[in-house]
Motif scaffolding. Structure first.
Motif, PDB file in Angstrom:
ATOM      1  N   ILE A  78     -63.772  -0.348  -2.486  1.00  0.00           N
ATOM      2  CA  ILE A  78     -64.270  -1.526  -2.397  1.00  0.00           C
ATOM      3  C   ILE A  78     -65.467  -1.829  -3.271  1.00  0.00           C
ATOM      4  CG2 ILE A  78     -65.797  -2.955  -0.556  1.00  0.00           C
ATOM      5  CD1 ILE A  78     -63.931  -1.100   1.530  1.00  0.00           C
ATOM      6  N   ALA A  79     -65.561  -2.840  -4.140  1.00  0.00           N
ATOM      7  CA  ALA A  79     -66.566  -3.098  -5.038  1.00  0.00           C
ATOM      8  C   ALA A  79     -67.759  -3.535  -4.365  1.00  0.00           C
ATOM      9  CB  ALA A  79     -66.272  -4.333  -5.970  1.00  0.00           C
ATOM     10  N   LEU A  80     -68.997  -2.652  -4.253  1.00  0.00           N
ATOM     11  CA  LEU A  80     -70.081  -2.938  -3.695  1.00  0.00           C
ATOM     12  C   LEU A  80     -71.263  -3.246  -4.760  1.00  0.00           C
ATOM     13  CD1 LEU A  80     -70.242  -0.217  -0.832  1.00  0.00           C
ATOM     14  CD2 LEU A  80     -69.440  -2.698  -0.759  1.00  0.00           C
ATOM     15  N   SER A  81     -71.179  -2.827  -5.875  1.00  0.00           N
ATOM     16  CA  SER A  81     -72.440  -3.327  -6.825  1.00  0.00           C
ATOM     17  C   SER A  81     -72.357  -4.569  -7.154  1.00  0.00           C
ATOM     18  CB  SER A  81     -72.221  -2.760  -8.329  1.00  0.00           C
ATOM     19  OG  SER A  81     -72.008  -1.145  -8.097  1.00  0.00           O
ATOM     20  N   ASP A  82     -73.706  -5.349  -7.276  1.00  0.00           N
ATOM     21  CA  ASP A  82     -73.572  -6.666  -7.427  1.00  0.00           C
ATOM     22  C   ASP A  82     -74.934  -6.797  -8.334  1.00  0.00           C
ATOM     23  OD1 ASP A  82     -74.167  -9.549  -6.685  1.00  0.00           O
ATOM     24  OD2 ASP A  82     -74.184  -9.096  -4.636  1.00  0.00           O
ATOM     25  N   ARG A  83     -74.557  -8.015  -9.342  1.00  0.00           N
ATOM     26  CA  ARG A  83     -75.537  -8.501 -10.051  1.00  0.00           C
ATOM     27  C   ARG A  83     -76.366  -9.788  -9.384  1.00  0.00           C
ATOM     28  NH1 ARG A  83     -75.453  -5.600 -14.956  1.00  0.00           N
ATOM     29  NH2 ARG A  83     -76.920  -7.304 -16.023  1.00  0.00           N
ATOM     30  N   PHE A  84     -75.849 -10.124  -8.455  1.00  0.00           N
ATOM     31  CA  PHE A  84     -76.392 -11.513  -7.855  1.00  0.00           C
ATOM     32  C   PHE A  84     -76.457 -12.660  -8.772  1.00  0.00           C
ATOM     33  CE2 PHE A  84     -79.146  -7.669  -6.033  1.00  0.00           C
ATOM     34  CZ  PHE A  84     -78.371  -7.615  -4.766  1.00  0.00           C
ATOM     35  N   GLU A  85     -75.382 -12.650  -9.222  1.00  0.00           N
ATOM     36  CA  GLU A  85     -75.292 -13.836 -10.321  1.00  0.00           C
ATOM     37  C   GLU A  85     -74.591 -15.258  -9.381  1.00  0.00           C
ATOM     38  OE1 GLU A  85     -72.560 -12.278 -13.109  1.00  0.00           O
ATOM     39  OE2 GLU A  85     -74.527 -11.349 -14.345  1.00  0.00           O
ATOM     40  N   SER A  86     -74.000 -14.964  -8.345  1.00  0.00           N
ATOM     41  CA  SER A  86     -73.295 -16.128  -7.743  1.00  0.00           C
ATOM     42  C   SER A  86     -74.626 -16.835  -6.663  1.00  0.00           C
ATOM     43  CB  SER A  86     -72.200 -15.609  -6.807  1.00  0.00           C
ATOM     44  OG  SER A  86     -72.011 -16.775  -5.802  1.00  0.00           O
ATOM     45  N   ASP A  87     -74.505 -17.953  -6.273  1.00  0.00           N
ATOM     46  CA  ASP A  87     -75.477 -18.624  -5.349  1.00  0.00           C
ATOM     47  C   ASP A  87     -75.106 -18.285  -4.228  1.00  0.00           C
ATOM     48  OD1 ASP A  87     -73.310 -20.196  -5.080  1.00  0.00           O
ATOM     49  OD2 ASP A  87     -74.203 -22.144  -5.688  1.00  0.00           O
ATOM     50  N   ARG A  88     -74.155 -17.439  -3.703  1.00  0.00           N
ATOM     51  CA  ARG A  88     -73.809 -17.093  -2.287  1.00  0.00           C
ATOM     52  C   ARG A  88     -73.674 -15.494  -2.532  1.00  0.00           C
ATOM     53  NH1 ARG A  88     -68.935 -20.877  -0.284  1.00  0.00           N
ATOM     54  NH2 ARG A  88     -69.881 -22.839  -0.342  1.00  0.00           N
ATOM     55  N   LEU A  89     -73.892 -15.004  -1.356  1.00  0.00           N
ATOM     56  CA  LEU A  89     -73.900 -13.564  -1.100  1.00  0.00           C
ATOM     57  C   LEU A  89     -72.424 -13.071  -1.206  1.00  0.00           C
ATOM     58  CD1 LEU A  89     -76.400 -12.781   1.804  1.00  0.00           C
ATOM     59  CD2 LEU A  89     -76.659 -11.982  -0.567  1.00  0.00           C
ATOM     60  N   TRP A  95     -56.908  -4.532  -0.249  1.00  0.00           N
ATOM     61  CA  TRP A  95     -57.561  -5.426   0.772  1.00  0.00           C
ATOM     62  C   TRP A  95     -58.890  -6.185  -0.003  1.00  0.00           C
ATOM     63  CZ3 TRP A  95     -55.400  -6.846   5.381  1.00  0.00           C
ATOM     64  CH2 TRP A  95     -54.011  -6.145   5.774  1.00  0.00           C
ATOM     65  N   GLU A  96     -58.539  -7.618   0.089  1.00  0.00           N
ATOM     66  CA  GLU A  96     -59.823  -8.331  -0.433  1.00  0.00           C
ATOM     67  C   GLU A  96     -60.429  -9.193   0.397  1.00  0.00           C
ATOM     68  OE1 GLU A  96     -60.407 -11.863  -3.901  1.00  0.00           O
ATOM     69  OE2 GLU A  96     -58.764 -11.170  -3.137  1.00  0.00           O
ATOM     70  N   PRO A  97     -61.827  -8.792   0.792  1.00  0.00           N
ATOM     71  CA  PRO A  97     -62.515  -9.936   1.733  1.00  0.00           C
ATOM     72  C   PRO A  97     -62.442 -11.379   1.293  1.00  0.00           C
ATOM     73  CG  PRO A  97     -64.080  -8.890   0.262  1.00  0.00           C
ATOM     74  CD  PRO A  97     -62.765  -8.242  -0.142  1.00  0.00           C
ATOM     75  N   ILE A  98     -62.134 -12.142   2.053  1.00  0.00           N
ATOM     76  CA  ILE A  98     -62.033 -13.809   1.738  1.00  0.00           C
ATOM     77  C   ILE A  98     -62.996 -14.626   2.454  1.00  0.00           C
ATOM     78  CG2 ILE A  98     -59.699 -13.275   1.105  1.00  0.00           C
ATOM     79  CD1 ILE A  98     -58.633 -14.645   3.619  1.00  0.00           C
ATOM     80  N   GLY A  99     -63.717 -14.240   3.497  1.00  0.00           N
ATOM     81  CA  GLY A  99     -64.636 -14.905   4.030  1.00  0.00           C
ATOM     82  C   GLY A  99     -65.076 -14.769   5.683  1.00  0.00           C
ATOM     83  N   HIS A 100     -65.826 -14.874   6.112  1.00  0.00           N
ATOM     84  CA  HIS A 100     -66.331 -14.610   7.302  1.00  0.00           C
ATOM     85  C   HIS A 100     -66.084 -15.772   8.371  1.00  0.00           C
ATOM     86  CE1 HIS A 100     -69.046 -11.804   5.278  1.00  0.00           C
ATOM     87  NE2 HIS A 100     -69.055 -11.442   6.147  1.00  0.00           N
ATOM     88  N   ALA A 101     -65.648 -15.521   9.754  1.00  0.00           N
ATOM     89  CA  ALA A 101     -65.450 -16.443  10.634  1.00  0.00           C
ATOM     90  C   ALA A 101     -66.424 -16.892  11.664  1.00  0.00           C
ATOM     91  CB  ALA A 101     -64.208 -15.936  11.595  1.00  0.00           C
ATOM     92  N   VAL A 102     -67.588 -16.079  11.770  1.00  0.00           N
ATOM     93  CA  VAL A 102     -68.638 -16.718  12.560  1.00  0.00           C
ATOM     94  C   VAL A 102     -69.979 -16.399  11.971  1.00  0.00           C
ATOM     95  CG1 VAL A 102     -69.975 -15.806  14.465  1.00  0.00           C
ATOM     96  CG2 VAL A 102     -67.385 -15.635  14.611  1.00  0.00           C
ATOM     97  N   HIS A 103     -70.455 -17.731  11.916  1.00  0.00           N
ATOM     98  CA  HIS A 103     -71.901 -17.736  11.231  1.00  0.00           C
ATOM     99  C   HIS A 103     -73.009 -17.939  12.156  1.00  0.00           C
ATOM    100  CE1 HIS A 103     -70.082 -17.908   7.134  1.00  0.00           C
ATOM    101  NE2 HIS A 103     -68.883 -18.454   7.928  1.00  0.00           N
ATOM    102  N   GLN A 104     -72.875 -17.992  13.145  1.00  0.00           N
ATOM    103  CA  GLN A 104     -74.075 -17.902  14.365  1.00  0.00           C
ATOM    104  C   GLN A 104     -73.811 -16.891  15.376  1.00  0.00           C
ATOM    105  OE1 GLN A 104     -72.249 -21.918  16.089  1.00  0.00           O
ATOM    106  NE2 GLN A 104     -73.082 -21.198  17.821  1.00  0.00           N
ATOM    107  N   HIS A 105     -75.127 -16.371  15.663  1.00  0.00           N
ATOM    108  CA  HIS A 105     -75.132 -15.222  16.743  1.00  0.00           C
ATOM    109  C   HIS A 105     -74.812 -15.739  18.136  1.00  0.00           C
ATOM    110  CE1 HIS A 105     -76.864 -11.894  19.036  1.00  0.00           C
ATOM    111  NE2 HIS A 105     -76.091 -11.265  18.039  1.00  0.00           N
ATOM    112  N   VAL A 106     -73.707 -15.169  18.782  1.00  0.00           N
ATOM    113  CA  VAL A 106     -73.356 -15.569  20.151  1.00  0.00           C
ATOM    114  C   VAL A 106     -73.223 -14.227  20.857  1.00  0.00           C
ATOM    115  CG1 VAL A 106     -71.869 -17.576  19.370  1.00  0.00           C
ATOM    116  CG2 VAL A 106     -70.700 -15.193  19.614  1.00  0.00           C
ATOM    117  N   GLY A 107     -73.752 -13.143  20.417  1.00  0.00           N
ATOM    118  CA  GLY A 107     -73.643 -11.831  21.065  1.00  0.00           C
ATOM    119  C   GLY A 107     -73.238 -10.884  20.051  1.00  0.00           C
ATOM    120  N   CYS A 108     -72.986  -9.437  20.773  1.00  0.00           N
ATOM    121  CA  CYS A 108     -72.321  -8.464  19.953  1.00  0.00           C
ATOM    122  C   CYS A 108     -70.884  -8.573  20.033  1.00  0.00           C
ATOM    123  CB  CYS A 108     -72.912  -7.124  20.825  1.00  0.00           C
ATOM    124  SG  CYS A 108     -72.356  -5.542  19.973  1.00  0.00           S
ATOM    125  N   ILE A 109     -70.221  -8.883  18.734  1.00  0.00           N
ATOM    126  CA  ILE A 109     -68.793  -9.123  18.662  1.00  0.00           C
ATOM    127  C   ILE A 109     -68.065  -7.834  18.512  1.00  0.00           C
ATOM    128  CG2 ILE A 109     -67.204  -9.995  17.078  1.00  0.00           C
ATOM    129  CD1 ILE A 109     -69.339 -12.295  16.591  1.00  0.00           C
TER     130      ILE A 109
END
Length: 477
Positions: A291-302, A53-67
């Motif tokens: 799942i790859a968690l290590s990160d060199r923070f090279e992208s301008d997005r998390l 499995w590969e993560p491809i993006g989030h569907a919610v970017h504003q807090h509307v409550g505990c999902i």
């Protein structure tokens, strides 16, 4: 390739990925999970074989409550995710599962754990907890009429130890003239034997619903088993016609890791009901997936595995060109940046530099008030538990490397300058009780980066390494 059919269950997403909902669209599979008060929310995963499995993006970017407990579907060329939060249910839509997704739309209907269904005439419904359902408008973006009770559940033996009856997670599958309702009962935590998956079917989406003679389809029968509180299942088929059920469970002695996403084979019987490899007596398999968690923070997005706790919006940071900057917050505001570990033993390492009157910290975090780790204030390294600093060691230099080792719940703290030679602090922690049955909220113990104070903390070279087999003792499981 499709998964092996010889074992049960396979851990397809180790770590805290609860309440899985999965669909197949052609040769592609998409899955999402509960995201609670973590932001951004509803991380969507993609697979071509159900095991990688590969993560491809989030569907919610504003807090509307505990999902909690979402339902991802594809209908008439559009992707939908239905989810409960803030005592109502919501929906977001997208043409691509990678997004962009619409703003959340309030459906103004209570209950939890929505499951989408369509009848033979194209009428759309949401099935909900406690055996209720409600009609949807043709576009799926509003409701029609009132909630109605359509199913009572399956009455398990009274001597079974459960967290409660809790009829939840109705997922509707149509096959060979029957609508199959796959539900959870027994409660998602509590005793090891609590949770379960049950099945019922009807020739009409209006019922009556007949319970399966093979219920419960999935259940932990003894606390000596490896997986506890198995439940909340979704059926999914492959293009070749094989069937599987995907669900979640806690691992025996590692509830700190949260509810992990598991899968096993489904076999359809001549009577039209289904059973699982567990019921058929297949042998177990070791966990799969990395799942790859290590990160060199090279992208301008998390990277998509990062998320904040408790923030109403994903702000207060800058990332890119090898550096993550977090704006410091007051000690009363606890909103760290998190990722999900998935080994019994692991280490996390990061380089930290801070502005004046600021602390940069690496910790293990469950919820506010339950956080332990190591920090740097520009002149001293310290261990801390929540708001209490336990140890100060003066150092020279403006940049320090911090390291946490979680050795099967025993936590050691280190600092160093080169990533090879480590100095161990005296204070350590035992964190086996940092899980839902003790602390509530259905969360997990996560790796955290945060900044406390008036300035910024800069983090570089985040490293995550699994250490299973290196430091954990033999556990006889």
């Amino acid at each position: 390739m499709t998964p092996s059919n010889t074992g049960f269950p396979i851990a397809i997403l180790p770590g805290d990925y609860p309440d899985p909902s999965v669909i197949r669209v052609g040769d592609d599979y998409y899955m999402t999970h509960s995201s609670f008060d973590y932001m951004p929310g509803l991380l969507v995963w993609h697979s071509r074989n159900l095991t990688e499995w590969e993560p491809i993006g989030h569907a919610v970017h504003q807090h509307v409550g505990c999902i909690m407990a979402p339902e991802i579907i594809w209908y008439d060329g559009l992707f939908y995710i239905y989810f409960p939060a803030a005592r109502t249910n919501w929906v977001v839509t997208a043409e691509s599962p990678a997004g962009p997704w619409s703003e959340p739309i309030n459906l103004h209907v209570g209950m939890i754990d929505p499951g989408h269904a369509v009848d033979s005439e194209g009428n759309r419904y949401l099935f909900l907890s406690d055996g209720y359902r409600i009609r949807l408008a043709a576009d799926g973006l509003s409701t029609i009429g009132e909630l109605e009770k359509v199913y009572e559940g399956w009455r398990y033996p009274s001597e079974w130890r459960t967290e409660g009856f809790y009829l939840e997670s109705p997922k509707i599958t149509y096959r060979n003239g029957y609508y199959y309702m796959t539900c959870a009962q027994g409660g998602t935590a509590g005793p090891a034997t609590s949770h379960m998956i049950i099945s019922a079917r009807s020739e009409s989406i209006d019922g009556l619903w007949e319970n399966s003679p093979y219920n419960p389809i999935v259940r932990t029968e003894s606390r000596s088993e490896r997986w506890w509180s198995k439940g909340h299942g979704t059926l999914v088929d492959t293009p070749e016609g094989d069937w599987h059920v995907i669900y979640h469970a806690y691992e025996n002695n590692y509830a700190t890791l949260g509810r992990q996403t598991l899968m096993e084979r489904v076999q359809w019987e001549e009577d039209g009901w289904f059973r699982t490899s567990e019921q058929l007596g297949a042998s177990d398999l070791p966990p799969t997936g990395d799942i790859a968690l290590s990160d060199r923070f090279e992208s301008d997005r998390l990277m998509p595995h990062w998320h904040f706790y408790g923030r109403s919006a994903v702000t207060g940071y800058n990332v890119g060109e090898g550096k993550l900057e977090l704006q410091g917050l007051s000690a009363e505001i606890v909103e760290p940046l998190l990722c999900i570990p998935y080994h019994h033993a692991y280490e996390a390492i990061v380089s930290v530099q801070v502005e004046a009157n600021t602390e940069g910290r690496l910790s293990l975090f469950y919820k506010p008030g339950f956080q332990c780790g190591v920090g740097f204030n520009g002149t001293h390294v310290f261990s801390f538990r929540d708001r209490y600093r336990s140890e100060y060691t003066e150092i020279s230099g403006s940049v320090i490397m911090l390291r946490i080792v979680n050795d099967c719940h025993d936590v050691d703290l280190y600092y160093g300058s080169d990533g090879s030679n480590w100095n161990k602090l005296d204070h350590g922690y035992e964190m086996s009780g940092f899980h839902n049955n003790v602390l509530g909220k259905f969360l997990s113990l996560r790796i955290a980066l945060d900044a406390v104070g008036s300035g910024k903390a800069s983090f570089r070279h985040f490293i995550y390494n699994g250490l299973d087999g290196n430091v954990c003792p033999e556990e006889g499981k």
